[in-house]
Design an enzyme around this catalytic site. Structure first.
Site, short mmCIF file in Angstrom:
data_model
loop_
_atom_site.label_atom_id
_atom_site.label_comp_id
_atom_site.label_asym_id
_atom_site.label_seq_id
_atom_site.Cartn_x
_atom_site.Cartn_y
_atom_site.Cartn_z
N CYS A 242 -24.78 18.15 -20.82
CA CYS A 242 -24.18 17.09 -20.03
C CYS A 242 -24.96 15.80 -20.25
CB CYS A 242 -24.20 17.46 -18.56
SG CYS A 242 -23.31 18.98 -18.19
N GLY B 109 -20.65 15.50 -23.44
CA GLY B 109 -19.73 16.16 -22.53
C GLY B 109 -18.34 15.60 -22.64
N ASN C 217 -28.06 17.38 -15.22
CA ASN C 217 -27.95 17.95 -16.57
C ASN C 217 -28.94 19.11 -16.65
OD1 ASN C 217 -27.75 18.48 -19.33
ND2 ASN C 217 -29.22 16.90 -19.85
N GLY C 218 -28.44 20.31 -16.90
CA GLY C 218 -29.32 21.47 -17.02
C GLY C 218 -28.75 22.69 -16.34
N CYS D 160 -36.30 20.85 -25.32
CA CYS D 160 -35.28 21.57 -26.10
C CYS D 160 -35.24 21.05 -27.54
CB CYS D 160 -33.91 21.40 -25.45
SG CYS D 160 -32.58 22.14 -26.42
N TYR E 197 -29.39 19.11 -33.20
CA TYR E 197 -27.92 19.02 -33.12
C TYR E 197 -27.37 18.09 -32.05
CZ TYR E 197 -23.07 20.60 -32.44
OH TYR E 197 -21.72 20.65 -32.28
N CYS F 166 -29.63 30.96 -24.67
CA CYS F 166 -30.38 29.94 -23.92
C CYS F 166 -29.98 30.00 -22.45
CB CYS F 166 -30.09 28.55 -24.49
SG CYS F 166 -30.83 27.22 -23.53
N CYS G 151 -34.64 30.04 -28.27
CA CYS G 151 -33.45 30.51 -28.97
C CYS G 151 -33.79 31.10 -30.33
CB CYS G 151 -32.44 29.38 -29.13
SG CYS G 151 -33.08 27.88 -29.90
#
Length: 467
Positions: A6, A32, A106-107, A243, A249, A389, A442
């Site tokens: 997000c 988003g 966000n999260g 992250c 990405y 994740c 991940c």
């Protein structure tokens, strides 16, 4: 395609707050595409508008005219496999004793299910399946004996996981980043007005000045003419766990994220990938758009020609009218199509950022084979994705991750490629300035914040969707 996270945006004390929030969200649309929303405060009352779809579809000129006030917070959301409804659109708005409180998040909170059960046992009533509502209940309870910044800190003390928050109430705006700093949050100024955004590309569009990154565990309080920095309650981790997929990405390549220039990091990933494994081919090609930047670095380091033999249609949305069943693989071809003359009889090296389930890559390789490619080699600018994740990224359960279920040789056969190489952990870490500050769960399965209630599936939908 990996679903995005997000995006949040906030601006304090500006004549055109709603319009600037609109453009701040527009710049972060990549984070988003499911829903969008803006809440403003005019000194007496709040005004809100939220809806499903892209930012320009949700907001009309008339909508922005109704969002009066000098303070605004906004949110773009990307749900995953869970429910997709306007009720889960953010910012989340609640009223408590005559005070309107807006919250953008966000999260994902990894202990949300347990907190929700505890709150329901105390009589709390929930209207959404979103973990942001859990945080709002905690915040309201903490407001009984705290001011807004103190209540935010008390609520954060009870939650675990990943969160970047913008909270607004009674002319006070609070920005928070969790102690591990999983997701990015930037602070800037626009003609003196404080602004916050998930990514700095929002500041670029508005011609705002990027001042600095909000630090992990930091609470930035904006009230009147004052901007002050405080810390969350409790012990802090020894190091951040940011992250790494933001740099691989998610983030826009023109953004600064975690004090890194995303474009340069992705080129360095491609450079390091070429140092590890550069095949003897006629040219290097990316799968647009995510593979473009590592492909540039790969071509520069390897000395191989760089070509665009796959062309992306940038005007395709998330939904479109489906053709007849006889038109096979229409969903793939409508988004990306080959330049046929570039492929027949050629030895090709494809560069992409990741392989998650493998289905998209299989389809594209099959198309290249049908068009007469002599050899197809794949190079991936990240390590194999081995684990789901729990902190806000839409990675599948472990059972759906191709690298978790198959060996490198098996993946190579399933994809029908002549060779396959993933960037090593060392190569990835050599692409960033502070490698010890990143979450690699991940790839490694080593989680900075344990999630006992998660397993392979979340029990409660996260702020960016459910698992």
């Amino acid at each position: 395609m990996i679903k995005h996270e997000c995006g949040v945006f906030g601006i304090y004390d500006h004549d055109d707050a709603a319009r600037l929030a609109y453009f701040g969200l527009y710049a972060q649309q990549h984070r988003g595409q499911e829903s969008a929303g803006i809440v403003t405060f005019d000194g007496k009352a709040v005004h809100e508008h939220r809806g499903m779809g892209l930012v320009p579809d949700v907001f009309s000129e008339a909508d922005l005219q109704c969002l009066v006030g000098r303070h605004a917070v906004g949110h773009v959301r990307y749900s995953t496999t869970g429910s997709s409804s306007s009720g889960n659109a953010q910012p989340f708005l609640a009223n408590y004793k005559g005070r309107a409180i807006a919250l953008a998040h966000n999260g994902n909170l990894v202990n949300a299910a347990q907190l929700r059960e505890d709150l329901e046992n105390e009589g709390a009533i929930f209207s959404t399946s979103n973990d942001t509502e859990v945080f709002m209940h905690l915040l309201v309870r903490a407001l009984r004996h705290n001011d807004l910044p103190g209540a935010v800190k008390e609520a954060c003390y009870r939650v675990q996981g990943a969160y970047c928050l913008l909270v607004m109430a009674d002319g006070v705006m609070v920005a928070v980043r969790d102690p591990h700093g999983f997701h990015p949050l930037a602070f800037g100024r626009m003609n003196g007005s404080p602004v916050f955004a998930s990514e700095t590309c929002a500041f670029d569009l508005l011609e705002a000045e990027f001042v600095r990154t909000v630090e992990p565990g930091e609470v930035v309080v904006v009230e009147g003419n004052s901007v002050r920095s405080e810390r969350l309650i409790g012990p802090m981790p020894e190091k951040p766990a940011q992250c790494i997929f933001e740099l691989i990405y998610f983030a826009r390549p023109d953004s600064y994220v975690f004090d890194e220039q995303v474009y340069q990091c992705r080129k360095k990933m491609g450079w390091n990938l070429a140092m590890e494994s550069a095949p003897d081919v006629d040219f290097v090609m990316p799968f647009p758009d995510s593979g473009i930047y590592p492909a540039l670095g790969f071509a520069q380091r390897s000395g191989l020609p760089y070509e665009h033999a796959m062309i992306r249609n940038h005007y395709v949305g998330r939904t479109f009218i489906q053709p007849s069943q006889s038109m096979r693989s229409f969903g793939v071809r409508v988004k990306i199509n080959p330049v046929r003359e570039m492929i027949e009889g050629k030895r090709i090296c494809i560069i992409d950022d990741s392989i998650v389930r493998g289905t998209t890559m299989m389809t594209r390789v099959k198309k290249l084979r049908e068009l007469g490619a002599k050899e197809v080699h794949i190079r991936i600018s990240s390590p194999p994705v081995m684990s789901p994740c729990y902190y806000g990224i839409d990675f599948s359960s472990r059972g759906e991750l191709i690298a978790a279920q198959h060996s490198l040789e098996e993946i190579k056969r399933k994809l029908d490629v002549d060779s396959l190489h993933y960037l090593s952990i060392e190569g990835l870490m050599g692409s960033v300035s502070k490698p010890q500050h990143y979450c690699m769960a991940c790839f490694t399965g080593e989680y900075p914040v344990p999630c006992e209630e998660c397993g392979d599936k979340f029990k409660l939908e996260g702020s960016c969707g459910s698992r």
